[in-house]
Design a protein around this motif. Structure first.
Motif, PDB file in Angstrom:
ATOM      1  N   LEU A  62       0.784  -1.054  -0.044  1.00 33.22           N
ATOM      2  CA  LEU A  62      -0.100   0.089  -0.073  1.00 33.22           C
ATOM      3  C   LEU A  62       0.752   1.215   0.175  1.00 33.22           C
ATOM      4  N   GLU A  63       2.024   1.388   0.809  1.00 35.82           N
ATOM      5  CA  GLU A  63       2.950   2.315   0.726  1.00 35.82           C
ATOM      6  C   GLU A  63       3.227   3.024  -0.829  1.00 35.82           C
ATOM      7  N   ASP A  66       1.142   5.710  -2.790  1.00 36.49           N
ATOM      8  CA  ASP A  66       1.246   7.193  -2.546  1.00 36.49           C
ATOM      9  C   ASP A  66       2.305   7.850  -3.803  1.00 36.49           C
ATOM     10  N   GLN A  85      -5.992  -2.752   7.620  1.00 32.31           N
ATOM     11  CA  GLN A  85      -5.624  -1.577   6.456  1.00 32.31           C
ATOM     12  C   GLN A  85      -6.797  -1.306   5.615  1.00 32.31           C
ATOM     13  N   GLU A  87      -9.199   0.842   5.555  1.00 29.09           N
ATOM     14  CA  GLU A  87      -9.372   2.077   5.232  1.00 29.09           C
ATOM     15  C   GLU A  87      -8.381   2.683   4.225  1.00 29.09           C
ATOM     16  N   LYS A  88      -7.088   2.458   4.371  1.00 32.24           N
ATOM     17  CA  LYS A  88      -6.244   2.789   3.332  1.00 32.24           C
ATOM     18  C   LYS A  88      -6.431   2.027   2.174  1.00 32.24           C
ATOM     19  N   SER A  91      -9.131   3.677   0.302  1.00 35.53           N
ATOM     20  CA  SER A  91      -8.882   5.213  -0.098  1.00 35.53           C
ATOM     21  C   SER A  91      -7.849   5.107  -1.242  1.00 35.53           C
ATOM     22  N   LEU A  92      -6.792   4.283  -1.302  1.00 39.56           N
ATOM     23  CA  LEU A  92      -5.713   4.252  -2.036  1.00 39.56           C
ATOM     24  C   LEU A  92      -5.935   3.626  -3.526  1.00 39.56           C
TER      25      LEU A  92
END
Length: 354
Positions: A62-63, A66, A85, A87-88, A91-92
């Motif tokens: 996930l990182e 970004d 994770q 939520e991320k 979102s991502l």
């Protein structure tokens, strides 16, 4: 002088590799998700994949999303989401691969909170025994998924060769196509994506054995290193050296080829074995196992052999080389996928984009 150790990255070669593969897949009605995890989603490299024609970007971490958020293509999370994770994830990324109903339910709840529709590809285990629903549970799982709000089932997929080494075939990928057909008949869901795996599936295109229903592949190693991964063959027209390691010689001496004294364990708990080849000219390079798996390095100078490594030192034999090496000289290596992952992740290895 350039910084060492470094990994040199040739964007033009990556663009060429990507275009060759996306054009080849397009002719078979297959769209390509370019996998960015192998190079830690460095934006310039991801952009080269886009310029080469990929339709989506995919990563396991996930990182990394970004770093590539500015690229206006659909994003796929390749590793199954962690419940911690969700939520991320919502979102991502636009799409995630899933096999656990409990996780899908949490994604549904989070999607409603964020007022989004999160798309999922349901992974089916066709025998490689990594992620995926075992085939007799697929329909009952979908029966629950279709009742969840905030979630849209857009595809089915599978993963082969990464764990069990199972090679994709017309028969096992045909099972994936059969599931898509059954889902259409039972649930009236026309799936957008039938994802037939990774770079190991490419050889089926050459043999004209790719099931026609397969319309999606997730390609990483074939793009960055120019080889398919079922048999490790180079792909015609592509480059295998878009990434290369360069390291500096910090010692150059003639020494015996067998250590003197009783042999115990090395720094990694192994008892090494040595071949007595007499006195040899040995170079030590300023890179080691903390940075890279030395088994995945291929010296560009074919007369060099790799003797071994400790955490911070790579020891090579340059006796037979026609080049007269000196302390301070640089030595280059082509790399395999395992080395690429480690080198790109190591903060001690400089990244030079060409």
């Amino acid at each position: 002088m350039n910084n060492c150790p470094r990994i040199e990255i040739d964007l033009s070669k990556i663009r060429t590799n990507t275009k060759i593969l996306t054009d080849r897949c397009k002719k078979a009605g297959i769209q390509v998700a370019g996998v960015t995890k192998g190079f830690c989603a460095v934006p310039q490299i991801a952009e080269a994949l886009v310029e080469g024609g990929i339709a989506m970007l995919a990563d396991s971490r996930l990182e990394n999303f970004d770093k590539i958020a500015h690229i206006p293509l659909p994003k796929i999370l390749l590793r199954l989401p962690m419940i911690s994770q969700v939520e991320k994830v919502v979102s991502l990324v636009d799409i995630s691969l899933n096999s656990e109903l409990s996780t899908i339910k949490k994604l549904s709840e989070e999607s409603l909170k964020q007022k989004k529709i999160h798309k999922i590809i349901l992974m089916i285990d066709l025998g490689d025994l990594r992620e995926g629903i075992w085939n007799n549970q697929v329909i009952e799982t979908i029966e629950e998924i279709v009742n969840l709000d905030g979630i849209k089932l857009i595809g089915v997929g599978t993963n082969l060769t990464c764990y069990g080494g199972v090679i994709p075939t017309k028969n096992n990928l045909g099972l994936l196509a059969d599931f898509a057909k059954e889902i259409l008949e039972k649930f009236q869901i026309q799936l957008e994506i039938i994802s037939g795996g990774n770079s190991s599936s490419l050889y089926l295109l050459d043999r004209e054995e790719m099931p026609k229903s397969i319309n999606h592949l997730r390609l990483g190693e074939s793009i960055v290193l120019g080889r398919e991964t079922a048999f490790g063959e180079a792909i015609p027209g592509t480059y295998q050296d878009a990434f290369r390691l360069v390291a500096e010689i910090i010692e150059l001496k003639e020494k015996p080829s067998v250590p003197i004294g009783e042999i115990g364990m090395d720094a990694f708990g192994n008892k090494p074995v040595f071949e007595d080849r007499g006195i040899r000219k040995r170079a030590i390079l300023a890179v080691g196992r903390q940075d890279v798996s030395v088994n995945n390095l291929i010296p560009k100078d074919e007369k060099i052999s790799i003797l071994g490594a400790s955490s911070d030192h790579l020891i090579i034999d340059v006796t037979d080389s026609s080049k007269e090496y000196a302390v301070g000289d640089e030595v280059s290596f082509n790399i395999e996928y395992g080395a690429l992952l480690q080198l790109m992740t190591s903060e001690y290895v400089y990244k030079r984009i060409i």
